[in-house]
Write a protein that holds these residues in place. Structure first.
Motif, PDB file in Angstrom:
ATOM      1  N   ARG A 118      11.479 -28.952  31.298  1.00  0.00           N
ATOM      2  CA  ARG A 118      11.759 -27.975  32.352  1.00  0.00           C
ATOM      3  C   ARG A 118      10.488 -27.615  33.122  1.00  0.00           C
ATOM      4  O   ARG A 118      10.510 -27.462  34.347  1.00  0.00           O
ATOM      5  N   LEU A 119       9.375 -27.489  32.410  1.00  0.00           N
ATOM      6  CA  LEU A 119       8.110 -27.197  33.084  1.00  0.00           C
ATOM      7  C   LEU A 119       7.697 -28.356  33.985  1.00  0.00           C
ATOM      8  O   LEU A 119       7.187 -28.142  35.088  1.00  0.00           O
ATOM      9  N   GLN A 120       7.917 -29.577  33.516  1.00  0.00           N
ATOM     10  CA  GLN A 120       7.566 -30.758  34.302  1.00  0.00           C
ATOM     11  C   GLN A 120       8.363 -30.812  35.602  1.00  0.00           C
ATOM     12  O   GLN A 120       7.865 -31.255  36.633  1.00  0.00           O
ATOM     13  N   GLN A 121       9.603 -30.367  35.549  1.00  0.00           N
ATOM     14  CA  GLN A 121      10.470 -30.435  36.717  1.00  0.00           C
ATOM     15  C   GLN A 121      10.256 -29.268  37.681  1.00  0.00           C
ATOM     16  O   GLN A 121      10.856 -29.256  38.757  1.00  0.00           O
ATOM     17  N   ALA A 122       9.428 -28.318  37.305  1.00  0.00           N
ATOM     18  CA  ALA A 122       9.214 -27.134  38.166  1.00  0.00           C
ATOM     19  C   ALA A 122       7.726 -26.886  38.367  1.00  0.00           C
ATOM     20  O   ALA A 122       7.261 -25.745  38.310  1.00  0.00           O
ATOM     21  N   LEU A 123       6.964 -27.958  38.606  1.00  0.00           N
ATOM     22  CA  LEU A 123       5.522 -27.807  38.773  1.00  0.00           C
ATOM     23  C   LEU A 123       5.171 -26.974  39.993  1.00  0.00           C
ATOM     24  O   LEU A 123       4.172 -26.240  39.998  1.00  0.00           O
ATOM     25  N   ASP A 124       5.989 -27.054  41.046  1.00  0.00           N
ATOM     26  CA  ASP A 124       5.680 -26.318  42.272  1.00  0.00           C
ATOM     27  C   ASP A 124       6.050 -24.846  42.181  1.00  0.00           C
ATOM     28  O   ASP A 124       5.522 -24.025  42.939  1.00  0.00           O
ATOM     29  N   ALA A 125       6.942 -24.500  41.267  1.00  0.00           N
ATOM     30  CA  ALA A 125       7.366 -23.104  41.096  1.00  0.00           C
ATOM     31  C   ALA A 125       7.571 -22.845  39.607  1.00  0.00           C
ATOM     32  O   ALA A 125       8.707 -22.717  39.140  1.00  0.00           O
ATOM     33  N   PRO A 126       6.488 -22.778  38.839  1.00  0.00           N
ATOM     34  CA  PRO A 126       6.615 -22.661  37.381  1.00  0.00           C
ATOM     35  C   PRO A 126       7.305 -21.364  36.977  1.00  0.00           C
ATOM     36  O   PRO A 126       7.013 -20.295  37.526  1.00  0.00           O
ATOM     37  N   PRO A 127       8.238 -21.448  36.041  1.00  0.00           N
ATOM     38  CA  PRO A 127       8.913 -20.232  35.579  1.00  0.00           C
ATOM     39  C   PRO A 127       7.986 -19.395  34.710  1.00  0.00           C
ATOM     40  O   PRO A 127       7.030 -19.905  34.122  1.00  0.00           O
ATOM     41  N   THR A 128       8.264 -18.121  34.647  1.00  0.00           N
ATOM     42  CA  THR A 128       7.550 -17.281  33.692  1.00  0.00           C
ATOM     43  C   THR A 128       8.028 -17.634  32.284  1.00  0.00           C
ATOM     44  O   THR A 128       9.060 -18.283  32.107  1.00  0.00           O
ATOM     45  N   MET A 129       7.286 -17.212  31.288  1.00  0.00           N
ATOM     46  CA  MET A 129       7.685 -17.515  29.915  1.00  0.00           C
ATOM     47  C   MET A 129       8.998 -16.822  29.566  1.00  0.00           C
ATOM     48  O   MET A 129       9.810 -17.358  28.808  1.00  0.00           O
ATOM     49  N   GLY A 130       9.212 -15.640  30.146  1.00  0.00           N
ATOM     50  CA  GLY A 130      10.496 -14.982  29.922  1.00  0.00           C
ATOM     51  C   GLY A 130      11.646 -15.763  30.517  1.00  0.00           C
ATOM     52  O   GLY A 130      12.707 -15.906  29.899  1.00  0.00           O
ATOM     53  N   GLU A 131      11.462 -16.291  31.731  1.00  0.00           N
ATOM     54  CA  GLU A 131      12.498 -17.093  32.383  1.00  0.00           C
ATOM     55  C   GLU A 131      12.758 -18.388  31.613  1.00  0.00           C
ATOM     56  O   GLU A 131      13.907 -18.809  31.459  1.00  0.00           O
ATOM     57  N   LEU A 132      11.684 -19.013  31.122  1.00  0.00           N
ATOM     58  CA  LEU A 132      11.834 -20.253  30.367  1.00  0.00           C
ATOM     59  C   LEU A 132      12.584 -20.007  29.064  1.00  0.00           C
ATOM     60  O   LEU A 132      13.501 -20.756  28.705  1.00  0.00           O
ATOM     61  N   ALA A 133      12.209 -18.949  28.368  1.00  0.00           N
ATOM     62  CA  ALA A 133      12.889 -18.635  27.107  1.00  0.00           C
ATOM     63  C   ALA A 133      14.356 -18.320  27.343  1.00  0.00           C
ATOM     64  O   ALA A 133      15.230 -18.756  26.580  1.00  0.00           O
ATOM     65  N   SER A 134      14.651 -17.576  28.416  1.00  0.00           N
ATOM     66  CA  SER A 134      16.035 -17.234  28.720  1.00  0.00           C
ATOM     67  C   SER A 134      16.847 -18.489  29.048  1.00  0.00           C
ATOM     68  O   SER A 134      17.999 -18.621  28.604  1.00  0.00           O
ATOM     69  N   ALA A 135      16.246 -19.422  29.799  1.00  0.00           N
ATOM     70  CA  ALA A 135      16.961 -20.644  30.152  1.00  0.00           C
ATOM     71  C   ALA A 135      17.273 -21.484  28.923  1.00  0.00           C
ATOM     72  O   ALA A 135      18.285 -22.202  28.885  1.00  0.00           O
ATOM     73  N   LEU A 136      16.424 -21.397  27.914  1.00  0.00           N
ATOM     74  CA  LEU A 136      16.625 -22.159  26.683  1.00  0.00           C
ATOM     75  C   LEU A 136      17.376 -21.356  25.621  1.00  0.00           C
ATOM     76  O   LEU A 136      17.585 -21.847  24.507  1.00  0.00           O
TER      77      LEU A 136
END
Length: 362
Positions: free
Chosen positions: A264-282
């Motif tokens: 997910r981080l690789q696919q959003a290099l131009d607009a990286p999610p916050t760690m809270g957003e990443l955790a919520s998505a997972l």
């Protein structure tokens, strides 16, 4: 002992066979004589079932290995193996990239295959397999025909109840999708394919070429498998237990959750999610995500994401004349100054120094 005068007269040539009348005394017999030009039965027969929005690369890699193994050179004659795309209605099947494939064999006319291969489609948006195809797969399984699932074809086979009790392989990228859809399952997501008795499953992409080479080697020979992969510019057949490659910065990651997060981080290099957003998505807590990252790759998700973005920025700086500002924005930095500070702090170099240095050897 009575003697009979026997006379044979050829009268027709149909379906590759010579039909002959044989006259003996008062009796008339009709027999078929095989034509010397008829092709002997090939050693490997594969039937394909394509899901709607199927992955074209998974299908193409697999069938091209068969095609190249079937004949000498690149002549594509189905001598040593043959293949068919099966359908209940013979309508073209659309791939996820929009290219359509025309089936060539109706289910009711399908011969006996050595393997039936299901090529899966997009997760969530692809239509389920038609009931006729599911019934056909169940009948073939009951008859002892081995079934294979390529890429998300594993999902279709599992939904049909045809993978219960089997070890199955899925892509690391779809590991969570699989475990969420099929509660209580633990798929293999750290190798390219799995063969468990009469079920064969693989992660997709180039792994389908290696699975096809495995079957070619089993039925035709190692030389044919090696030749196919060489023509496809694939460096040798790989066994199923070879680890799956992930995103560039995730090569050492083994935890499926970490692999998916890195994807997910690789696919959003131009607009990286916050760690809270990443955790919520997972669907995990931030604390769990941090703990899993540190246990698996000894760094936090934020540090891993920054490393990916800097890797991309360095690549773009070496690749062309794009401005530092444009590169910074495309890699998720606020501006050129932000990128320059990060490069100096993390890599000890400026954009100018990176552009003037040769790329490091892989």
């Amino acid at each position: 002992m009575a003697r009979f005068l026997v006379r044979a007269v050829p009268i027709s040539y149909q379906d590759g066979r010579l039909r002959v009348w044989t006259i003996a005394a008062n009796a008339l017999y009709i027999c078929d004589m095989a034509d010397h030009k008829s092709t002997p039965r090939s050693r490997l027969h594969v039937g394909f079932i394509l899901a709607q929005d199927f992955t074209l690369s998974a299908f193409a890699n697999f069938v091209d290995v068969l095609r190249l193994a079937a004949d000498e050179g690149d002549r594509s004659r189905p001598i040593h193996c043959d293949w068919s795309v099966l359908s209940a209605d013979m309508n073209p099947v659309r791939s996820s990239c929009g290219v359509k494939v025309q089936p060539d064999t109706r289910l009711r006319h399908a011969p006996r295959f050595d393997y039936i291969v299901v090529v899966g489609g997009l997760i969530g948006s692809g239509a389920p397999l038609p009931a006729e195809l599911v019934a056909y797969l169940r009948a073939q399984a009951a008859a002892g025909v081995p079934l294979a699932g390529l890429c998300t074809g594993v999902f279709q086979l599992h939904e049909a109840g045809l993978l219960d009790g089997y070890r199955v392989c899925v892509s690391w990228f779809h590991h969570r999708d699989f475990t969420e859809r099929f509660q209580g399952t633990t798929p293999v997501s750290d190798r390219i394919f799995v063969v468990d008795r009469d079920r064969l499953t693989c992660s997709g992409g180039h792994s389908t070429a290696h699975l096809a080479a495995f079957l070619v080697q089993r039925h035709i020979g190692a030389e044919a498998a090696t030749k196919s992969l060489s023509i496809l510019i694939i460096d040798g057949a790989r066994p199923g237990d070879v680890p799956q490659p992930g995103p560039v910065s995730a090569m050492a990651a083994r935890d499926p959750l970490v692999r998916m997060a890195l994807g997910r981080l690789q696919q959003a290099l131009d607009a990286p999610p916050t760690m809270g957003e990443l955790a919520s998505a997972l669907d995990v807590s931030r604390k769990t995500l941090e703990r899993r990252f540190r246990a698996d790759i000894a760094q936090s998700p934020a540090r891993a994401g920054l490393s990916m973005r800097l890797d991309r920025a360095e690549h773009l700086l070496r690749a062309g004349p794009e401005s530092v500002t444009d590169i910074a924005l495309s890699c998720g930095f606020c501006d050129a100054s932000h990128l320059i500070r990060a490069l100096k702090s993390e890599r000890g170099r400026t954009p100018t120094q990176i552009r003037n240095q040769p790329a490091p050897l892989p």
